[in-house]
Scaffold this motif. Sequence first.
Motif, PDB file in Angstrom:
ATOM      1  N   VAL A   8     -25.514   2.289 -12.970  1.00  0.00           N
ATOM      2  CA  VAL A   8     -25.731   2.597 -11.546  1.00  0.00           C
ATOM      3  C   VAL A   8     -27.214   2.533 -11.192  1.00  0.00           C
ATOM      4  O   VAL A   8     -27.589   2.131 -10.092  1.00  0.00           O
ATOM      5  N   PHE A   9     -28.089   2.898 -12.154  1.00  0.00           N
ATOM      6  CA  PHE A   9     -29.536   2.898 -11.913  1.00  0.00           C
ATOM      7  C   PHE A   9     -30.256   1.816 -12.725  1.00  0.00           C
ATOM      8  O   PHE A   9     -31.452   1.912 -12.972  1.00  0.00           O
ATOM      9  N   HIS A  10     -29.502   0.792 -13.132  1.00  0.00           N
ATOM     10  CA  HIS A  10     -30.061  -0.329 -13.902  1.00  0.00           C
ATOM     11  C   HIS A  10     -30.737   0.145 -15.186  1.00  0.00           C
ATOM     12  O   HIS A  10     -31.775  -0.375 -15.578  1.00  0.00           O
ATOM     13  N   ARG A  11     -30.120   1.140 -15.817  1.00  0.00           N
ATOM     14  CA  ARG A  11     -30.609   1.673 -17.092  1.00  0.00           C
ATOM     15  C   ARG A  11     -29.416   1.752 -18.050  1.00  0.00           C
ATOM     16  O   ARG A  11     -28.993   2.841 -18.428  1.00  0.00           O
ATOM     17  N   PRO A  12     -28.837   0.599 -18.409  1.00  0.00           N
ATOM     18  CA  PRO A  12     -27.579   0.626 -19.166  1.00  0.00           C
ATOM     19  C   PRO A  12     -27.693   1.343 -20.511  1.00  0.00           C
ATOM     20  O   PRO A  12     -28.704   1.251 -21.202  1.00  0.00           O
ATOM     21  N   PHE A  13     -26.626   2.065 -20.824  1.00  0.00           N
ATOM     22  CA  PHE A  13     -26.495   2.706 -22.131  1.00  0.00           C
ATOM     23  C   PHE A  13     -26.406   1.602 -23.173  1.00  0.00           C
ATOM     24  O   PHE A  13     -25.715   0.607 -22.974  1.00  0.00           O
ATOM     25  N   ARG A  14     -27.090   1.771 -24.316  1.00  0.00           N
ATOM     26  CA  ARG A  14     -27.255   0.649 -25.243  1.00  0.00           C
ATOM     27  C   ARG A  14     -26.062   0.384 -26.152  1.00  0.00           C
ATOM     28  O   ARG A  14     -26.036  -0.629 -26.829  1.00  0.00           O
ATOM     29  N   GLU A  15     -25.086   1.289 -26.200  1.00  0.00           N
ATOM     30  CA  GLU A  15     -23.938   1.068 -27.080  1.00  0.00           C
ATOM     31  C   GLU A  15     -22.826   0.356 -26.313  1.00  0.00           C
ATOM     32  O   GLU A  15     -22.663   0.572 -25.112  1.00  0.00           O
ATOM     33  N   PRO A  16     -22.038  -0.471 -27.002  1.00  0.00           N
ATOM     34  CA  PRO A  16     -20.967  -1.190 -26.295  1.00  0.00           C
ATOM     35  C   PRO A  16     -19.848  -0.252 -25.849  1.00  0.00           C
ATOM     36  O   PRO A  16     -19.344   0.537 -26.640  1.00  0.00           O
ATOM     37  N   LEU A  17     -19.515  -0.330 -24.593  1.00  0.00           N
ATOM     38  CA  LEU A  17     -18.410   0.435 -24.006  1.00  0.00           C
ATOM     39  C   LEU A  17     -17.686  -0.490 -23.035  1.00  0.00           C
ATOM     40  O   LEU A  17     -18.279  -1.432 -22.507  1.00  0.00           O
TER      41      LEU A  17
END
Length: 200
Positions: free
Chosen positions: A62-71
Motif C-alpha cells: 500500500v505504501f510501496h514498501r513491499p514485505f520481502r518474503e513471498p506471500l
Amino acid sequence: MIDEFAKQYLHSELRRFREVMIWKLDGLGEYDIRRPLTATGTNLLGLVKHLSLWESRYFGEVFHRPFREPLPRWDDVEARGTDMWATEHEPREEIVGRYQRVWAHSDATITALDIDSPGHVPWWPRPEVMLFNVLVHMLTETSRHAGHADLLREQLDGSTGTAADYASQQRDADFREVQHAEIERAAIAAATKSDHDLTP
C-alpha cells in the motif's frame, strides 16, 4: 502535535493486540490451535496466519514498501481463503515467526511515514488513503480477530482475557454450569414474555 500523538496511540494499541493474538496460542497443542471451532472453520492459528498476510499488505505494498518474503498476492483467486487455516506442512513456529517479522516491517513503515502519508489500497472502493486510515483499519481488524480468538480459546479450555497479566482465572465447572443455566433461564423468560406481549 496531535498527529504524532494519534500515530503513537494507534501504533501502541496495534502492538498490544498483536501480542494478544500470539498469547492465545500459549499452552495449546497442535490440534487445538488448528482445529475448526466454528461452522466456517475459524481457528486460532489461522487467525494469526490471516493477520500476518494482511498486515504485510497494508503496511507494505500500500505504501510501496513491499514485505520481502513471498506471500500470495491480494488478487490471487486460487489462494483466496487459504490464509484462514494452516496445513499440516506449516509449523506453528513458521507462522508465528512470519507474523513477528511482519510486525518489524510494519513498525518500520509506521515510524518512517507521517500520519498523512499517501497510500493506495487497490482492493478498496476508494483506494486513495493515508497512513492514518490504514492504522485505524489494521487496529480494528486485529482487535476484531483478538475477540474471535478470545471466544475460541474459551471454547477450548475456558480461559479468557486480553493479556497474560489480565487473564481471567478459570472458574470451576460447577460455577460455569450454574452461570450458564441462569443466563439460559433469563433468555427463555425474555422470549416467553415477548411472545406473550405479541399475543392479541
